[in-house]
Write an enzyme that holds these catalytic residues in place. Sequence first.
Site, PDB file in Angstrom:
ATOM      1  N   TYR A 153       7.933  66.661  28.056  1.00  0.00           N
ATOM      2  CA  TYR A 153       8.726  66.752  26.989  1.00  0.00           C
ATOM      3  C   TYR A 153       9.099  66.454  29.214  1.00  0.00           C
ATOM      4  O   TYR A 153      10.092  66.018  29.861  1.00  0.00           O
ATOM      5  CB  TYR A 153       9.834  67.627  26.875  1.00  0.00           C
ATOM      6  CG  TYR A 153      11.188  67.226  26.309  1.00  0.00           C
ATOM      7  CD1 TYR A 153      11.650  66.534  25.662  1.00  0.00           C
ATOM      8  CD2 TYR A 153      11.912  68.500  27.461  1.00  0.00           C
ATOM      9  CE1 TYR A 153      12.969  66.557  25.673  1.00  0.00           C
ATOM     10  CE2 TYR A 153      13.487  68.144  27.015  1.00  0.00           C
ATOM     11  CZ  TYR A 153      14.032  66.992  26.284  1.00  0.00           C
ATOM     12  OH  TYR A 153      15.005  66.912  26.232  1.00  0.00           O
ATOM     13  N   ILE A 186      22.207  72.452  24.741  1.00  0.00           N
ATOM     14  CA  ILE A 186      23.529  72.080  24.255  1.00  0.00           C
ATOM     15  C   ILE A 186      23.421  73.021  23.175  1.00  0.00           C
ATOM     16  O   ILE A 186      21.621  72.341  22.177  1.00  0.00           O
ATOM     17  CB  ILE A 186      23.390  70.534  24.192  1.00  0.00           C
ATOM     18  CG1 ILE A 186      23.593  70.180  25.836  1.00  0.00           C
ATOM     19  CG2 ILE A 186      24.920  70.104  23.546  1.00  0.00           C
ATOM     20  CD1 ILE A 186      24.907  70.471  26.552  1.00  0.00           C
TER      21      ILE A 186
END
Length: 242
Positions: A153, A186
């Site tokens: 990632y 987030i």
Amino acid sequence: MKLLENKVALITGASRGIGKSIAEELYSQGATIIVTYKENSALAEQVIDIDPTKKSGIYELDVSSITSIRALVEQVKNRYGQIDILVNNAGINKPNDFDKISDDDWDEVLSTNLKGPFMLCRECLPLLKDKTSSIINISSVSGQYGGPRTTHYAVSKSGLLTLTQNLAIFCASRQIRVNAVSPGLIESEMAGAAKGLGVEEKILLKRMGKSSEVAQTVAFLASDMASYITAQTINVNGGLYF
Ligand code: NDP
């Protein structure tokens, strides 16, 4: 006059999470939104329900498939004729220890998070208007300093920052601006696992961010208020990394 009046915005992975917030924010600023999803068509329908004019549209898209990308671009070309704002938001994460990451997982993460935006940008270039259009790539703080159990990632998101700079150079002669937004933690399904593990302590503002806070930054970058900003990464991370 709203910030993004008369603009057409294509947002990938906008059925939920950060992409949904970006679509809603761009719409609230006056843009017509093109919402793409991979599987959750019902959720994507709900996103464009906010547009009573029905000008906004939803489309299935797998960013890792060039066939799917070309089918989308053809439909967008026929219906809208142009794109003013392209937001590469769709992304996946498959956390695992470095020595447990399979070749398949590596390929899937890289082709969704990095090759996908590359292919979509390339295919959308003819539809982007000179001088006024803008591309925004959603990277991640993981792409800046790595992340636990997310090598593939992090590599994909780091690559996306490099892609942003190179595309900005390529698009400069057309005055098309290309920037990246790099969110920290987030509140979302993707970051859900981190909640309650004390990660907030590492953030200067001592809280996770909201997807709306990422979305507002995207709207700013897409607007003429950011007319002299290109090839940049804007961090939206509460001071987690600087
Ligand atoms: P979500 O997992 O909530 O949503 C992912 C979205 O991408 C969905 O709309 C999904 O569609 C779509 N999608 C998944 N795979 C593909 C594919 N192959 N092709 C097209 N669309 C696909 O993600 P988040 O909202 O959490 O994250 C959005 C972006 O922000 C990602 O790029 C992520 O890396 C980045 N980010 C997120 C952070 C966070 O804390 N959440 C932090 C930093 C960066 P469907 O619903 O149909 O499955």
